[in-house]
Motif scaffolding. Structure first.
Motif, PDB file in Angstrom:
ATOM      1  N   LYS A 155       0.107  -0.935   0.179  1.00 52.03           N
ATOM      2  CA  LYS A 155      -0.130   0.256  -0.374  1.00 52.03           C
ATOM      3  C   LYS A 155       0.757   1.231   0.201  1.00 52.03           C
ATOM      4  O   LYS A 155       1.828   1.332   0.677  1.00 52.03           O
ATOM      5  CB  LYS A 155      -0.891   0.103   1.291  1.00 52.03           C
ATOM      6  N   SER A 156       0.573   2.366  -0.818  1.00 54.59           N
ATOM      7  CA  SER A 156       1.430   3.175  -0.880  1.00 54.59           C
ATOM      8  C   SER A 156       0.225   4.523  -1.184  1.00 54.59           C
ATOM      9  O   SER A 156      -0.855   4.338  -1.221  1.00 54.59           O
ATOM     10  CB  SER A 156       2.240   3.576  -2.211  1.00 54.59           C
ATOM     11  N   GLY A 205       9.139   9.756   5.449  1.00 53.16           N
ATOM     12  CA  GLY A 205      10.014   8.061   5.269  1.00 53.16           C
ATOM     13  C   GLY A 205      11.476   8.977   4.706  1.00 53.16           C
ATOM     14  O   GLY A 205      12.062   9.872   4.669  1.00 53.16           O
ATOM     15  N   PHE A 206      11.579   7.708   3.485  1.00 51.92           N
ATOM     16  CA  PHE A 206      12.670   7.612   2.382  1.00 51.92           C
ATOM     17  C   PHE A 206      12.754   8.892   1.295  1.00 51.92           C
ATOM     18  O   PHE A 206      12.751   7.757   0.988  1.00 51.92           O
ATOM     19  CB  PHE A 206      13.397   6.237   2.829  1.00 51.92           C
ATOM     20  N   VAL A 207      12.234  10.324   1.800  1.00 48.20           N
ATOM     21  CA  VAL A 207      11.922  10.627   0.451  1.00 48.20           C
ATOM     22  C   VAL A 207      12.739  11.815   1.096  1.00 48.20           C
ATOM     23  O   VAL A 207      12.641  12.757   1.926  1.00 48.20           O
ATOM     24  CB  VAL A 207      10.560  11.489   0.161  1.00 48.20           C
ATOM     25  N   ASP A 211       8.132   4.214   2.686  1.00 45.20           N
ATOM     26  CA  ASP A 211       8.906   3.401   3.635  1.00 45.20           C
ATOM     27  C   ASP A 211      10.216   1.966   3.964  1.00 45.20           C
ATOM     28  O   ASP A 211      10.464   2.732   2.350  1.00 45.20           O
ATOM     29  CB  ASP A 211       8.197   2.883   4.492  1.00 45.20           C
ATOM     30  N   LYS A 212      10.621   2.191   5.009  1.00 48.30           N
ATOM     31  CA  LYS A 212      12.297   0.940   3.951  1.00 48.30           C
ATOM     32  C   LYS A 212      11.126  -0.439   2.773  1.00 48.30           C
ATOM     33  O   LYS A 212      11.931  -0.535   1.872  1.00 48.30           O
ATOM     34  CB  LYS A 212      12.579   0.047   5.606  1.00 48.30           C
ATOM     35  N   GLY A 245      24.224   5.818   4.755  1.00 49.57           N
ATOM     36  CA  GLY A 245      24.163   4.689   4.153  1.00 49.57           C
ATOM     37  C   GLY A 245      22.319   4.670   3.888  1.00 49.57           C
ATOM     38  O   GLY A 245      22.361   3.767   3.378  1.00 49.57           O
ATOM     39  N   ASP A 246      21.686   4.951   4.422  1.00 44.83           N
ATOM     40  CA  ASP A 246      20.005   5.562   3.661  1.00 44.83           C
ATOM     41  C   ASP A 246      20.086   5.503   3.009  1.00 44.83           C
ATOM     42  O   ASP A 246      20.426   6.384   2.286  1.00 44.83           O
ATOM     43  CB  ASP A 246      19.563   5.412   5.492  1.00 44.83           C
ATOM     44  N   THR A 247      18.797   4.709   1.780  1.00 41.55           N
ATOM     45  CA  THR A 247      18.367   4.739   0.322  1.00 41.55           C
ATOM     46  C   THR A 247      17.669   6.534   0.512  1.00 41.55           C
ATOM     47  O   THR A 247      16.717   5.913   1.105  1.00 41.55           O
ATOM     48  CB  THR A 247      17.986   3.619  -0.374  1.00 41.55           C
ATOM     49  N   TYR A 248      17.796   7.104  -0.166  1.00 46.73           N
ATOM     50  CA  TYR A 248      16.670   8.285  -0.288  1.00 46.73           C
ATOM     51  C   TYR A 248      15.533   7.991  -1.451  1.00 46.73           C
ATOM     52  O   TYR A 248      16.715   8.341  -3.110  1.00 46.73           O
ATOM     53  CB  TYR A 248      17.093   9.231   0.139  1.00 46.73           C
ATOM     54  N   ASN A 249      14.651   8.161  -2.276  1.00 45.77           N
ATOM     55  CA  ASN A 249      13.955   8.701  -3.298  1.00 45.77           C
ATOM     56  C   ASN A 249      13.912  10.340  -3.781  1.00 45.77           C
ATOM     57  O   ASN A 249      13.361  10.620  -2.339  1.00 45.77           O
ATOM     58  CB  ASN A 249      12.354   7.800  -2.989  1.00 45.77           C
ATOM     59  N   ILE A 250      14.214  10.441  -4.552  1.00 48.88           N
ATOM     60  CA  ILE A 250      14.486  12.087  -5.519  1.00 48.88           C
ATOM     61  C   ILE A 250      13.316  12.232  -5.361  1.00 48.88           C
ATOM     62  O   ILE A 250      13.635  11.865  -7.283  1.00 48.88           O
ATOM     63  CB  ILE A 250      16.147  12.648  -5.248  1.00 48.88           C
TER      64      ILE A 250
END
Length: 299
Positions: A83-84, A158-160, A94-95, A192-197
Motif C-alpha cells: 500500500k502506498s 519516510g525515505f523521501v 517506508d523501508k 548509508g540510507d537510501t532515499y527516493n528523490i
C-alpha cells in the motif's frame, strides 16, 4: 511525385543548414535533460528521444539524462500488494517501499533507457545517485498547517530525500568519452540510507553541479502558458517568479518553474520547460530559432 520527393529533401537540407550555427555554438557544452511523463511511456516517442540524445552526442554536445518513473513505481507496488499513500503529491516511502523504488528506477527503467540509446547507436551507461557518490541526499522536510488550529506540523514522508551534495566527478570524466550517462534519482545519506528523490529536483541539482549550458525539463504540457493560455517562449527570473506570485502558473507547473529558477541561480545558463509529447521537441528547441518550449534565463 519526383518533384515532391526532391522538395522534401531540399527542406531537410535547409533545416540541417540552419542548424549548423547552433551545432557550432553548443559543441563541447553540457546539456542535462530530465526525461519523464508521457514521452517515457510511449514506445514511439521513447525511440525518437533515444535517437535525439545520440544525435546530440554525435554533434559534440554532452547530454546527461536524468529520468523519473512514478507510474511504473505505482504499478510495481500494486503488483507486490504494498500500500502506498501520498502527502502533497509526494509518495510516503517506508523501508519496504524505498527498496521497490530503487529496484524500479535504478533497475528496470534505467536499463530500458540505456538499451534504447544503445540501440539507436549511442553508448549509454546507467547510474544512480549512489554510483561514484554522485548524489548525497538528506531527508526532505515538509510542514503542513492545520486549518482548524493554525498549528504547523512536520510531515514524515519516510525515505523521501532531496539532494544535499552532488559530486560531478564521474560525470565530468564521462564527458571526455563517447559515453552518455543515464541517471536514476536515487540518493543516499551519510548513514548509508537510501532515499527516493524527485526527478526534477535531482536533474536540477545535477545541472547546477555541472554548470550546464542548458537544463531541459520534458513535461506533458507545452511549457509555461500566460493567462490567455498562450505559450510564453522566454522568461527572465523575475518574470518566472511573477508568474508564480500572480497565479499565472498553477498546480504542478509551480515546482517545475521553481526548479528552473534554482538551477539558473546556481550557475546553469538557461532552463527550458518543453513538451516531451512532441516528437523531436529537444531538437526543435536546440537547433531552431523558434524553439519549442519556455526558456527561463537570467534576462
Amino acid at each position: 511525385m519526383q518533384n515532391t520527393t526532391r522538395d522534401e529533401w531540399l527542406a531537410k537540407a535547409r533545416t540541417l543548414s540552419e542548424a549548423l550555427p547552433y551545432m557550432r555554438r553548443y559543441a563541447g557544452r553540457t546539456f542535462v535533460i530530465k526525461y519523464g511523463g508521457h514521452a517515457m511511456g510511449d514506445d514511439s516517442l521513447a525511440e525518437k528521444f533515444a535517437r535525439d540524445i545520440v544525435l546530440l552526442k554525435q554533434v559534440g554536445i554532452n547530454p546527461v539524462v536524468v529520468h523519473g518513473g512514478g507510474p511504473q513505481i505505482g504499478q510495481m507496488l500494486q503488483r507486490l500488494a504494498i500500500k502506498s499513500s501520498f502527502i502533497d503529491g509526494l509518495r510516503v516511502t517506508d523501508k519496504e517501499t524505498v527498496e521497490v523504488v530503487e529496484m524500479v528506477l535504478a533497475g528496470s527503467i534505467n536499463k530500458q533507457i540505456v538499451a534504447a540509446i544503445n540501440n539507436a547507436g549511442g553508448r549509454a551507461v546507467g547510474l544512480s545517485g549512489k554510483d561514484g557518490s554522485l548524489i548525497t541526499a538528506r531527508k526532505l522536510r515538509r510542514t503542513q498547517r492545520d486549518p482548524d488550529s493554525n498549528i504547523e506540523k512536520v510531515l514524515d514522508l519516510g525515505f523521501v530525500g532531496e539532494p544535499y551534495q552532488v559530486n560531478p566527478q564521474i560525470l565530468t570524466s564521462l564527458a571526455q568519452s563517447d559515453i552518455i550517462p543515464v541517471i536514476a534519482p536515487i540518493g543516499f545519506d551519510r548513514n548509508g540510507d537510501t532515499y527516493n528523490i524527485n526527478a526534477d529536483t535531482a536533474a536540477g541539482a545535477v545541472a547546477s553541479a555541472l554548470g550546464a549550458t542548458r537544463f531541459f525539463l520534458l513535461t506533458d504540457v507545452a511549457g509555461v502558458l500566460d493567462k490567455n493560455k498562450e505559450l510564453v517562449p522566454r522568461m527572465s527570473l523575475d518574470q518566472a517568479r511573477a508568474a508564480i506570485a500572480d497565479g499565472t502558473a498553477t498546480g504542478g507547473m509551480i515546482p517545475k518553474i521553481e526548479t528552473c529558477i534554482d538551477a539558473v541561480e546556481q550557475g546553469v545558463d538557461a532552463a527550458v520547460i518543453l513538451d516531451g509529447r512532441v516528437p523531436h521537441a529537444l531538437l526543435l528547441e536546440i537547433f531552431t530559432e523558434g524553439g519549442a518550449g519556455t526558456m527561463i534565463g537570467r534576462e
